[in-house]
Design a protein around this motif. Sequence first.
Motif, PDB file in Angstrom:
ATOM      1  N   CYS A 186      53.835 -14.526   3.941  1.00  0.00           N
ATOM      2  CA  CYS A 186      54.064 -15.390   2.789  1.00  0.00           C
ATOM      3  C   CYS A 186      53.205 -16.634   2.961  1.00  0.00           C
ATOM      4  N   HIS A 187      53.264 -17.525   1.985  1.00  0.00           N
ATOM      5  CA  HIS A 187      52.448 -18.740   2.035  1.00  0.00           C
ATOM      6  C   HIS A 187      52.939 -19.731   3.088  1.00  0.00           C
ATOM      7  N   ALA A 188      54.121 -19.530   3.627  1.00  0.00           N
ATOM      8  CA  ALA A 188      54.629 -20.427   4.663  1.00  0.00           C
ATOM      9  C   ALA A 188      54.195 -20.007   6.055  1.00  0.00           C
ATOM     10  N   CYS A 189      53.570 -18.811   6.198  1.00  0.00           N
ATOM     11  CA  CYS A 189      53.210 -18.363   7.547  1.00  0.00           C
ATOM     12  C   CYS A 189      51.745 -17.944   7.659  1.00  0.00           C
ATOM     13  N   VAL A 190      51.300 -16.878   7.000  1.00  0.00           N
ATOM     14  CA  VAL A 190      49.971 -16.353   7.301  1.00  0.00           C
ATOM     15  C   VAL A 190      49.002 -16.337   6.126  1.00  0.00           C
ATOM     16  N   MET A 191      49.449 -16.582   4.936  1.00  0.00           N
ATOM     17  CA  MET A 191      48.519 -16.545   3.804  1.00  0.00           C
ATOM     18  C   MET A 191      47.577 -17.746   3.842  1.00  0.00           C
ATOM     19  N   LEU A 192      46.353 -17.539   3.315  1.00  0.00           N
ATOM     20  CA  LEU A 192      45.289 -18.536   3.362  1.00  0.00           C
ATOM     21  C   LEU A 192      44.776 -18.837   1.965  1.00  0.00           C
ATOM     22  N   PRO A 193      43.963 -19.881   1.826  1.00  0.00           N
ATOM     23  CA  PRO A 193      43.249 -20.072   0.552  1.00  0.00           C
ATOM     24  C   PRO A 193      42.395 -18.845   0.237  1.00  0.00           C
ATOM     25  N   GLU A 194      42.254 -18.514  -1.036  1.00  0.00           N
ATOM     26  CA  GLU A 194      41.562 -17.294  -1.445  1.00  0.00           C
ATOM     27  C   GLU A 194      40.115 -17.262  -0.961  1.00  0.00           C
ATOM     28  N   THR A 195      39.503 -18.422  -0.783  1.00  0.00           N
ATOM     29  CA  THR A 195      38.115 -18.449  -0.337  1.00  0.00           C
ATOM     30  C   THR A 195      37.962 -17.993   1.106  1.00  0.00           C
ATOM     31  N   SER A 196      39.045 -17.953   1.859  1.00  0.00           N
ATOM     32  CA  SER A 196      38.962 -17.620   3.277  1.00  0.00           C
ATOM     33  C   SER A 196      39.215 -16.151   3.566  1.00  0.00           C
ATOM     34  N   CYS A 197      39.756 -15.419   2.617  1.00  0.00           N
ATOM     35  CA  CYS A 197      40.234 -14.064   2.867  1.00  0.00           C
ATOM     36  C   CYS A 197      39.342 -13.047   2.178  1.00  0.00           C
ATOM     37  N   GLU A 198      39.029 -11.973   2.888  1.00  0.00           N
ATOM     38  CA  GLU A 198      38.208 -10.902   2.331  1.00  0.00           C
ATOM     39  C   GLU A 198      38.989  -9.999   1.391  1.00  0.00           C
TER      40      GLU A 198
END
Length: 621
Positions: free
Chosen positions: A580-592
């Motif tokens: 979730c956004h509180a643990c492992v999710m990143l800004p969209e620019t960082s993720c493939e």
Amino acid sequence: MTPPPARRRRTGANGAAPAHNFPRRGAVRRAQAITTYGVGSLIAVDHESFIVSGLDEAEQSWSRDESPRIHERRLARLLDVDYFRLPPASDDTSRDGLRVRRFPLMHSCPECNDLQRHRDFNPPAGRSVCGTCEVDLVPSRFVVACEAGHLGEFPYWQWVHRSTDRGTTTAGQCGGKLKMRTTGRTSSLRSILVSCTCGQAPEVSMEGSFRRRALKDLGLKCRGTRPWLGASALAQECGLPLRTLQRGSSAVWQPVLKSALSIPPWSDGRSDPLAEHWEQLRELNSRAEVEMCLKFAFKGESPVPIDDVMAFLAAEREEDPDGDEAPSFDHGYRALRNKEYERLCSGNDKNEHSRDEQFVCETPLGDQSVLDPLGVTGPMLVKKLREVRALKAFTRLIDAESATDSAEMPLSERPLRWLPAMEVRGEGVFLRLDEDRLGAWEKAPAVAARVERMRTAHQRALEQRADDPSTVVPSPATPRMVLLHTLAHVLINEWSLEAGYPAASLRERLYAADDMAGVLVYTATSDSAGSLGGLVAQGEPDRLDRAIRSAVHRAEWCSSDPLCVESEASGTGGANLAACHACVMLPETSCEHNNILLDRALLVGTPDDPDVGFFAQMLDR
């Protein structure tokens, strides 16, 4: 009375026609012209709305000084082009840049409530105001699009007259004028009311216009309009269902981006002069034929030594399909990643590098055995790298990563031998997972079961978004891919705290296949946060050991637990588990992969089954 002198036609230098000097309508950064406001996208400037024009005229309108050519042979070969061009960077003296066209054409006046085409308001030249009320016009909030990439105006006339016998006739035949007003009672579509002065149709709201079958029930299908190519572009036969979208929706435009790292022997610029001659050189077999071709192409001595040319051809043929295997884009992209993985593993440790070398990958000096208890091996310090990201095409309504070639809309009406691209220069850290330990872990039934749930959900989402399920690309979810993906995310979060980089300026590059298990975390921006030296320093074994341990310990707990770690499905289409956004999710620019296919339980385990985590042995239970 003396007649006025005849008007003289303005000319440019040497009597040529003057260069275009279109009025400026705002500015965007070069990177935005690839990732956010590329060809076919909608851009809002003040109270006006435009669509970015196609590239058919860009060869003449983009200045060579402001839009230079860049080369990356491996990516150019994959995309079947000769070279790339940076989007134009303009200054106060520039005459042209990215061209745009007004879209949507339907506007409304908040004073008199008229709803009609922009030109019918008779606005003064260069302004977007109502000729009667002299107030700023409001572009239509709604557009329609199909999954083939076409874009059009919302059919207001048909929407208003859908309850009359005239609902299937041509717009405007009733003789009335459209009106639009907002009640202001709520912020929903029910408060937006559209009517016609003909009096034969009741005033209707926009409620229901976003239903999947709303326009199909009106008998409307896509007419294949492509407003970014201008009025001269012929409409294509399409017939696909239309969907209503808000003008600012992210589903209106999604870029299809392809990227490659510059690796030896292509990373020092020696091959750039050969960019437009590769197709001819590839057809030659002998050294003498290649030498003759170079003399003819350059009308004399070649700027590239023949030995280097032969080495380039040999390196390129290493990525050719094996045997009878038919060449395909997917195979080419896998081969591109395989070569990057090999080079990142081997590095190019040399005492001296050429000044023009754009790839410097060295083995850290510290003791790497401290990483053995973690199952991590082969860290490399990528002290210098260059990535080229090219805009191949774009999609509408469909996720760009899951789109097939048939759903991708090209950037021009006629094929071009180049594509717009941006280049990023920075640094990074590359690491691998131990194959023996990884192989034993991914065979565990509990691990395979968790990943299979994610893969099934992702595959189902891909099939639901596709018109033809038989053409859907398979989901890339495997145990090692999800593990590497989640590890990259927690490392980026950790290094954003430790190294001082904002998380949005770091990016992952995954190498997950049967014979690959690595991840590269590198600087992803072209601004001042691109290369400060703080990231590559994190690759030293002692620091990397501390970073991985700290990142995994952070992932052990989430502020949304126990809901997060015990989740049966999360994310888009249920393609995530404990993420979730509180643990492992990143800004969209960082993720493939757009923040899907993540599960931190594969790092740390679950309360019921701690052994499902790859790093569970290092945690104190």
